[in-house]
Write a protein that holds these residues in place. Sequence first.
Motif, mmCIF file in Angstrom:
data_model
loop_
_atom_site.group_PDB
_atom_site.id
_atom_site.type_symbol
_atom_site.label_atom_id
_atom_site.label_comp_id
_atom_site.label_asym_id
_atom_site.label_seq_id
_atom_site.Cartn_x
_atom_site.Cartn_y
_atom_site.Cartn_z
ATOM 1 N N LEU A 83 0.768 -1.009 -0.063
ATOM 2 C CA LEU A 83 -0.165 -0.298 0.178
ATOM 3 C C LEU A 83 0.674 1.582 -0.135
ATOM 4 C CD1 LEU A 83 -2.651 -0.878 2.616
ATOM 5 C CD2 LEU A 83 -2.777 -1.096 -0.357
ATOM 6 N N VAL A 84 2.183 0.952 0.176
ATOM 7 C CA VAL A 84 3.046 2.309 -0.402
ATOM 8 C C VAL A 84 2.600 2.875 -1.054
ATOM 9 C CG1 VAL A 84 5.139 3.476 0.612
ATOM 10 C CG2 VAL A 84 4.672 1.300 1.960
ATOM 11 N N ASP A 85 2.635 4.286 -0.921
ATOM 12 C CA ASP A 85 3.161 5.067 -2.402
ATOM 13 C C ASP A 85 4.033 5.182 -3.048
ATOM 14 O OD1 ASP A 85 2.289 7.116 -4.730
ATOM 15 O OD2 ASP A 85 1.143 8.323 -3.031
ATOM 16 N N VAL A 86 4.631 4.381 -4.129
ATOM 17 C CA VAL A 86 6.048 4.339 -4.096
ATOM 18 C C VAL A 86 5.837 5.934 -5.111
ATOM 19 C CG1 VAL A 86 6.426 2.368 -3.426
ATOM 20 C CG2 VAL A 86 5.508 2.330 -5.512
ATOM 21 N N THR A 87 5.141 6.135 -6.316
ATOM 22 C CA THR A 87 5.623 7.634 -6.925
ATOM 23 C C THR A 87 5.824 8.817 -6.541
ATOM 24 O OG1 THR A 87 2.770 7.314 -7.172
ATOM 25 C CG2 THR A 87 3.916 6.408 -8.556
ATOM 26 N N LEU A 88 4.986 8.360 -4.659
ATOM 27 C CA LEU A 88 5.026 9.356 -3.905
ATOM 28 C C LEU A 88 6.580 9.656 -3.632
ATOM 29 C CD1 LEU A 88 4.235 12.100 -2.427
ATOM 30 C CD2 LEU A 88 3.365 10.567 -0.759
#
Length: 112
Positions: A83-88
């Motif tokens: 669920l980690v927002d890697v794009t952020l």
Amino acid sequence: MIDWKRVDELRDEIGADGFAEVADMFLDEAEGAVKALLRGIPAEEVEGQLHFLKGSALNLGLSELAAICQDGERMAAAGEGALVDVTLVASVWRASRASLLGGLATDRAGAA
């Protein structure tokens, strides 16, 4: 975004040449970590990549990147690595990198 006081402290501690070497090494390794996150790594590996980025970012004064990575690291530790927002993370990494390099270039130009 950048804790310039920390940058100056590190540069004073290890010297300008040592700082340049550490910064170059971090930028190269961090780029690899961010690319791995974007490529999609197993959820159980996300925590380790974010931990690396957080620690290195803290050492170099990249406070916003460190905070984003810490939040993601906590999620990954709780089993929510997917669920980690890697794009952020990547976006903050790119902005932090540009800000650091821009500030260092300005600093060098001022010293000349």
